[in-house]
Design an enzyme around this catalytic site. Sequence first.
Site, PDB file in Angstrom:
ATOM      1  N   THR A  83       2.137   5.165   0.230  1.00 25.94           N
ATOM      2  CA  THR A  83       1.804   6.495   1.258  1.00 25.94           C
ATOM      3  C   THR A  83       0.818   7.515   0.682  1.00 25.94           C
ATOM      4  O   THR A  83       0.117   7.889   1.363  1.00 25.94           O
ATOM      5  CB  THR A  83       3.026   7.209   1.528  1.00 25.94           C
ATOM      6  OG1 THR A  83       3.992   6.051   1.830  1.00 25.94           O
ATOM      7  CG2 THR A  83       3.022   8.200   2.533  1.00 25.94           C
TER       8      THR A  83
ATOM      9  N   GLY B  76      -8.640  19.790   1.765  1.00 16.07           N
ATOM     10  CA  GLY B  76      -7.336  19.510   2.587  1.00 16.07           C
ATOM     11  C   GLY B  76      -6.424  20.664   2.437  1.00 16.07           C
ATOM     12  O   GLY B  76      -6.152  21.116   1.525  1.00 16.07           O
TER      13      GLY B  76
ATOM     14  N   HIS C  26       3.922   7.132   8.108  1.00 12.61           N
ATOM     15  CA  HIS C  26       3.463   5.872   7.449  1.00 12.61           C
ATOM     16  C   HIS C  26       4.443   4.671   8.192  1.00 12.61           C
ATOM     17  O   HIS C  26       5.749   4.755   7.688  1.00 12.61           O
ATOM     18  CB  HIS C  26       3.408   5.948   6.061  1.00 12.61           C
ATOM     19  CG  HIS C  26       2.668   4.631   5.450  1.00 12.61           C
ATOM     20  ND1 HIS C  26       2.807   4.468   4.133  1.00 12.61           N
ATOM     21  CD2 HIS C  26       2.362   3.610   5.878  1.00 12.61           C
ATOM     22  CE1 HIS C  26       2.062   3.748   3.770  1.00 12.61           C
ATOM     23  NE2 HIS C  26       1.969   2.711   4.882  1.00 12.61           N
TER      24      HIS C  26
ATOM     25  N   GLU D  35      -7.672  11.208   4.155  1.00 10.73           N
ATOM     26  CA  GLU D  35      -8.520  12.311   3.757  1.00 10.73           C
ATOM     27  C   GLU D  35      -9.902  12.309   3.577  1.00 10.73           C
ATOM     28  O   GLU D  35     -10.635  13.136   3.991  1.00 10.73           O
ATOM     29  CB  GLU D  35      -7.584  13.100   2.575  1.00 10.73           C
ATOM     30  CG  GLU D  35      -8.345  14.378   2.102  1.00 10.73           C
ATOM     31  CD  GLU D  35      -7.744  14.971   1.117  1.00 10.73           C
ATOM     32  OE1 GLU D  35      -6.505  14.634   0.187  1.00 10.73           O
ATOM     33  OE2 GLU D  35      -7.898  16.391   0.970  1.00 10.73           O
TER      34      GLU D  35
ATOM     35  N   PHE E 274       0.887  -1.189  -0.096  1.00 14.57           N
ATOM     36  CA  PHE E 274      -0.055   0.139   0.167  1.00 14.57           C
ATOM     37  C   PHE E 274       0.856   1.213   0.028  1.00 14.57           C
ATOM     38  O   PHE E 274       1.695   1.339   0.807  1.00 14.57           O
ATOM     39  CB  PHE E 274      -0.805  -0.258   1.256  1.00 14.57           C
ATOM     40  CG  PHE E 274      -1.937   1.020   1.320  1.00 14.57           C
ATOM     41  CD1 PHE E 274      -2.930   1.126   0.152  1.00 14.57           C
ATOM     42  CD2 PHE E 274      -2.275   1.445   2.736  1.00 14.57           C
ATOM     43  CE1 PHE E 274      -3.850   2.066   0.190  1.00 14.57           C
ATOM     44  CE2 PHE E 274      -3.373   2.628   2.501  1.00 14.57           C
ATOM     45  CZ  PHE E 274      -4.204   2.615   1.447  1.00 14.57           C
TER      46      PHE E 274
ATOM     47  N   LEU F  14      -6.959   8.000   1.603  1.00 12.71           N
ATOM     48  CA  LEU F  14      -7.928   7.174   2.249  1.00 12.71           C
ATOM     49  C   LEU F  14      -8.170   7.851   3.746  1.00 12.71           C
ATOM     50  O   LEU F  14      -9.166   8.233   3.924  1.00 12.71           O
ATOM     51  CB  LEU F  14      -7.450   5.818   2.672  1.00 12.71           C
ATOM     52  CG  LEU F  14      -8.310   5.010   3.530  1.00 12.71           C
ATOM     53  CD1 LEU F  14      -9.670   4.573   2.709  1.00 12.71           C
ATOM     54  CD2 LEU F  14      -7.664   3.617   3.864  1.00 12.71           C
TER      55      LEU F  14
END
Length: 400
Positions: free
Chosen positions: A38, A65, A72, A46, A36, A44
């Site tokens: 960063t 945002g 992470h 946000e 996955f 996700l």
Amino acid sequence: MKSIPSVPSESRRRIEVCPGQTIALGPKAESPVEVFSTPSLILLLELAAKDLLAPHLEAEEDSVGVHVELKHAAPTPRGGWVEATARLVAVQGRQFDFELVAVDAAGEIGRGSHRRAVVSLSKFKDALARRTGPQAERLIASPPMVPATGTILGGVTGGVARLTLNRPASLNAIDRSLTADLESWLDYLEHPACAVRLVVLAGAGRAYCAGEDIKEHAALDAEASIALANRRGQICRRLALLPQPVIAQVHGPCFGGGLMLALAADLVVASHSATFGLPEVKLGWPPAYTLDAVVARVGRNGARRLALLAETWTAAEARELGLVDRVVADNQLRSEAERAVGDFLRLPARALAETKRLLADLGPAGSSGDLARTLDAYSRCRRQPEAAAGMKAFLEGRDR
Ligand SMILES: CC(C)(COP(=O)(O)OP(=O)(O)OC[C@H]1O[C@@H](n2cnc3c(N)ncnc32)[C@H](O)[C@@H]1OP(=O)(O)O)[C@@H](O)C(=O)NCCC(=O)NCCS
């Protein structure tokens, strides 16, 4: 803003890690490690924060945002799940501060903070145009490509997208491919330059849709099932919030997630042969998403009969109790849906979109809080042995 969310409050999103969200590490020639990424984690988190603010906004507002800090700290493999929690901790005027936490099956993977600001869309668009000039207009105006999908037969003609769920051998049960294809169509339909004015959703073969693909779920671990259910909840929510009116053209079985797909539509037209139900309890879990859409149509009592007593309703019963809008003879289903298409096309698209938005704001089906609560209940049950036993019974053809 219509209201200010309470502090603290939180919103969650859970996803299954898909190919577009990963980064491959290591030499290409050998099998790379795929994890996955960063940026996907930031997106996700946000979106979880954005979900929390959405019900409090006016139609002409959205949140953007303005700051994010994130550590992470641990990798998640492709196919695993990730759950993001955004916790609102402070409000200053139109600025909202969140604490962010992300976990996967093995524990915490990320932590940080995020600030969002609520903006007026018209002012935001003006600012964008001033900043980038005509180029921005061109970017916004370039129309999206019609998606090419295998489990949805789709075409756009005369401003109408006609989508047919196309897994007839499984009564159009929703598997991973169909999930991804629905998401592709929603990406297309939600694009600001999409010219589609109306969507018709139907099923190929002898069913509209028999719900989540139980055979696929039986081969998945609980966490992967839960991540998939979450994506399907988001799909129903996005479908319900499309600016274009959606018509569900229902024949044959319409069960579980299939019923939720129908109820995300603005008009449900069914044929006499259609049957409706929420038999999930027989499998060992509750409906995983948008039960509130059922309540919105048939009240708590109807939802109780469908979800708790696992009743199957005929089309006539469904019409009488308000689950569907119109019922016609089997051989008139298509012409009735086309009549509704004509009726919608005669109405101004903008007024329809604004009215849809107003209705959704009154109490949106599948709002983020409802989705999270429903998914939690599903998750608790899906992890129990009864769920495995329920799916085994289905696979063996017992109790259908
Ligand atoms: C909808 C239903 C009542 C129709 O019954 P029917 O007309 O007798 O049709 P069948 O049960 O023979 O289904 C036809 C095929 O579709 C498959 N199928 C039906 N629903 C399915 C589902 N939700 N997932 C996967 N496959 C499904 C069946 O296994 C069968 O496949 P097979 O021919 O390879 O055995 C029945 O299939 C059913 O109960 N399905 C499950 C509904 C459900 O629980 N949905 C909620 C899931 S969370």
